[in-house]
Design an enzyme around this catalytic site. Structure first.
Site, short mmCIF file in Angstrom:
data_model
loop_
_atom_site.label_atom_id
_atom_site.label_comp_id
_atom_site.label_asym_id
_atom_site.label_seq_id
_atom_site.Cartn_x
_atom_site.Cartn_y
_atom_site.Cartn_z
N HIS A 55 0.72 -1.28 -0.05
CA HIS A 55 0.30 0.14 0.56
C HIS A 55 0.77 1.54 0.24
O HIS A 55 0.09 2.17 -0.18
CB HIS A 55 -1.00 -0.06 1.15
CG HIS A 55 -2.09 -0.40 0.98
ND1 HIS A 55 -3.21 -0.56 0.01
CD2 HIS A 55 -2.33 -2.22 1.15
CE1 HIS A 55 -4.26 -1.53 0.03
NE2 HIS A 55 -3.58 -2.85 0.70
N ASP A 59 -2.69 1.76 -5.25
CA ASP A 59 -3.59 2.04 -3.93
C ASP A 59 -4.91 1.22 -4.20
O ASP A 59 -4.98 0.19 -5.20
CB ASP A 59 -4.33 3.32 -5.08
CG ASP A 59 -5.57 3.64 -4.37
OD1 ASP A 59 -6.10 3.06 -3.12
OD2 ASP A 59 -6.41 4.50 -5.03
#
Length: 85
Positions: A55, A59
């Site tokens: 992450h 995204d």
């Protein structure tokens, strides 16, 4: 892409190693009962896909949409509409 399904695996999770940003696990294709749109139960070939991602780099929404698109392509592939090279 990691094909753990070639070893008979039906569920696993990939570990991301630097400098990877994501890894897609493709599991074994197995027959499972599925409830169809008309409420009937049918046996269909099913496959689990697992996308592990970093992450900090990617995204989750974008990766979720990627998996959704892969699913859509796989569900609508047929001998009539898909050319094989």
């Amino acid at each position: 892409v990691n094909n753990t399904g070639s070893f008979g695996s039906v569920q696993s999770m990939g570990i991301i190693n630097y400098p990877q940003a994501a890894i897609l696990q493709v599991e074994s294709i197995v027959k499972r009962p599925v409830v169809m749109n008309n409420g009937m139960i049918a046996v269909r070939d099913m496959v689990n896909l697992c996308l592990s991602l970093d992450h900090r780099v990617l995204d989750g929404l974008v990766c979720g949409r990627f998996l959704q698109r892969v699913k859509e392509i796989l569900e609508h592939t047929s001998k009539e509409t898909t050319s094989i090279y």
